[in-house]
Motif scaffolding. Sequence first.
Motif, mmCIF file in Angstrom:
data_model
loop_
_atom_site.group_PDB
_atom_site.id
_atom_site.type_symbol
_atom_site.label_atom_id
_atom_site.label_comp_id
_atom_site.label_asym_id
_atom_site.label_seq_id
_atom_site.Cartn_x
_atom_site.Cartn_y
_atom_site.Cartn_z
ATOM 1 N N HIS A 182 1.018 -1.241 0.020
ATOM 2 C CA HIS A 182 -0.312 -0.069 0.195
ATOM 3 C C HIS A 182 0.877 0.851 -0.395
ATOM 4 O O HIS A 182 2.025 1.432 0.632
ATOM 5 C CB HIS A 182 -1.154 -0.334 1.162
ATOM 6 N N ASP A 183 0.868 2.577 -0.620
ATOM 7 C CA ASP A 183 1.192 3.619 -0.820
ATOM 8 C C ASP A 183 2.808 2.921 -1.090
ATOM 9 O O ASP A 183 2.853 4.969 -1.969
ATOM 10 C CB ASP A 183 1.749 4.057 1.128
ATOM 11 N N ARG A 184 3.544 3.058 -0.899
ATOM 12 C CA ARG A 184 4.594 2.673 -1.781
ATOM 13 C C ARG A 184 4.563 0.858 -1.999
ATOM 14 O O ARG A 184 4.845 0.035 -1.425
ATOM 15 C CB ARG A 184 6.324 3.104 -0.856
ATOM 16 N N PHE A 185 5.429 0.873 -3.267
ATOM 17 C CA PHE A 185 5.192 -0.258 -3.586
ATOM 18 C C PHE A 185 7.192 -0.371 -4.228
ATOM 19 O O PHE A 185 8.133 -0.121 -4.935
ATOM 20 C CB PHE A 185 4.763 -0.530 -4.916
ATOM 21 N N LYS A 186 8.318 -1.263 -2.704
ATOM 22 C CA LYS A 186 9.225 -1.175 -2.936
ATOM 23 C C LYS A 186 9.836 -2.252 -2.291
ATOM 24 O O LYS A 186 9.392 -3.273 -1.559
ATOM 25 C CB LYS A 186 10.032 -0.711 -1.452
ATOM 26 N N VAL A 187 10.476 -3.261 -3.760
ATOM 27 C CA VAL A 187 10.180 -4.699 -4.284
ATOM 28 C C VAL A 187 12.544 -4.877 -3.976
ATOM 29 O O VAL A 187 12.143 -4.246 -4.773
ATOM 30 C CB VAL A 187 9.966 -5.800 -4.585
ATOM 31 N N SER A 188 12.397 -6.083 -3.921
ATOM 32 C CA SER A 188 13.977 -6.511 -4.709
ATOM 33 C C SER A 188 14.035 -7.875 -5.323
ATOM 34 O O SER A 188 15.127 -7.980 -6.286
ATOM 35 C CB SER A 188 14.933 -6.677 -3.095
ATOM 36 N N SER A 189 13.147 -8.371 -5.664
ATOM 37 C CA SER A 189 12.510 -9.126 -6.247
ATOM 38 C C SER A 189 11.693 -9.196 -7.289
ATOM 39 O O SER A 189 10.783 -8.128 -7.023
ATOM 40 C CB SER A 189 12.787 -10.661 -5.953
ATOM 41 N N PRO A 190 11.808 -8.895 -8.698
ATOM 42 C CA PRO A 190 12.807 -9.647 -9.288
ATOM 43 C C PRO A 190 14.191 -8.846 -10.153
ATOM 44 O O PRO A 190 15.538 -9.589 -9.957
ATOM 45 C CB PRO A 190 12.692 -9.984 -10.906
ATOM 46 N N PHE A 191 14.188 -7.659 -9.070
ATOM 47 C CA PHE A 191 15.310 -6.385 -9.107
ATOM 48 C C PHE A 191 14.692 -5.127 -8.578
ATOM 49 O O PHE A 191 13.390 -5.352 -8.069
ATOM 50 C CB PHE A 191 15.575 -5.902 -10.765
ATOM 51 N N PRO A 192 15.255 -4.285 -7.964
ATOM 52 C CA PRO A 192 15.104 -3.255 -7.707
ATOM 53 C C PRO A 192 13.788 -2.634 -7.975
ATOM 54 O O PRO A 192 14.008 -2.245 -8.944
ATOM 55 C CB PRO A 192 16.262 -2.208 -6.188
ATOM 56 N N VAL A 193 12.781 -2.078 -7.557
ATOM 57 C CA VAL A 193 11.842 -1.192 -8.127
ATOM 58 C C VAL A 193 11.140 -0.595 -6.810
ATOM 59 O O VAL A 193 10.671 -1.028 -5.838
ATOM 60 C CB VAL A 193 10.272 -2.442 -8.276
ATOM 61 N N ASP A 194 11.425 0.495 -6.763
ATOM 62 C CA ASP A 194 10.627 1.642 -5.734
ATOM 63 C C ASP A 194 9.403 2.613 -6.496
ATOM 64 O O ASP A 194 10.038 3.411 -7.277
ATOM 65 C CB ASP A 194 11.621 2.158 -5.202
ATOM 66 N N ILE A 195 8.465 1.950 -5.977
ATOM 67 C CA ILE A 195 7.069 2.910 -7.103
ATOM 68 C C ILE A 195 5.900 3.691 -5.865
ATOM 69 O O ILE A 195 5.571 3.353 -5.504
ATOM 70 C CB ILE A 195 6.688 2.802 -7.465
#
Length: 206
Positions: A182-195
Amino acid sequence: MTAPLPDTAPLTAPLPDWVIPPPEGFSADDFLRMSGLPPHTELIDGSLVFVSPQRKWHSGVVGRFWVELDAQAPEGWRADREMALKVGVRQVPEPDVLVVQEEAFLRKEPDTYYLPEEVLLVIEAVSPDSEERDRETKPGKYARAGVPHFWRIEEADGDSAVVYAYEFDPATRAYGVAGIHHDRFKVSSPFPVDIDLKEIRRKRAR
């Protein structure tokens, strides 16, 4: 003597081949050769699936993720949007966003679809007319085809969004939940993503 009547065009044009499906349904190869289909038509279980006009939220979230993923993807990968994905003999869905091998993205032929082995990630942004397909039908087909990552985006209050991230489990050949954002989408897999998911429609790609 009565003059012959001039040739006239038929009152109605002949129906396109795709109006009446064969008893066994259309194959993926049949589908990919068809012309004159409405935009964003999909082939699911041998049947043609037509979609409603896009809502502004759907268009905005798809555009935003397409632009952000293309910018944040590592070398050798590119993001594309609304391209056919041939996942089975009678299955050609059209994910809203895909992350694919750069070689596949740049090739000249075929230029109308991708294959599962070329795809790292698919995304579906859920619309009212596609809830069952996006939540149940299409994820199962992507998983059985071996697509490693699947994200489903749902509309939240206002202009925001919720992202459900899934990863492929080779033991079960199904997706497992990797996170709900929610609010912020931040993951490391399958590659670093920050939205940033807040007010996503107002910030949609132009």
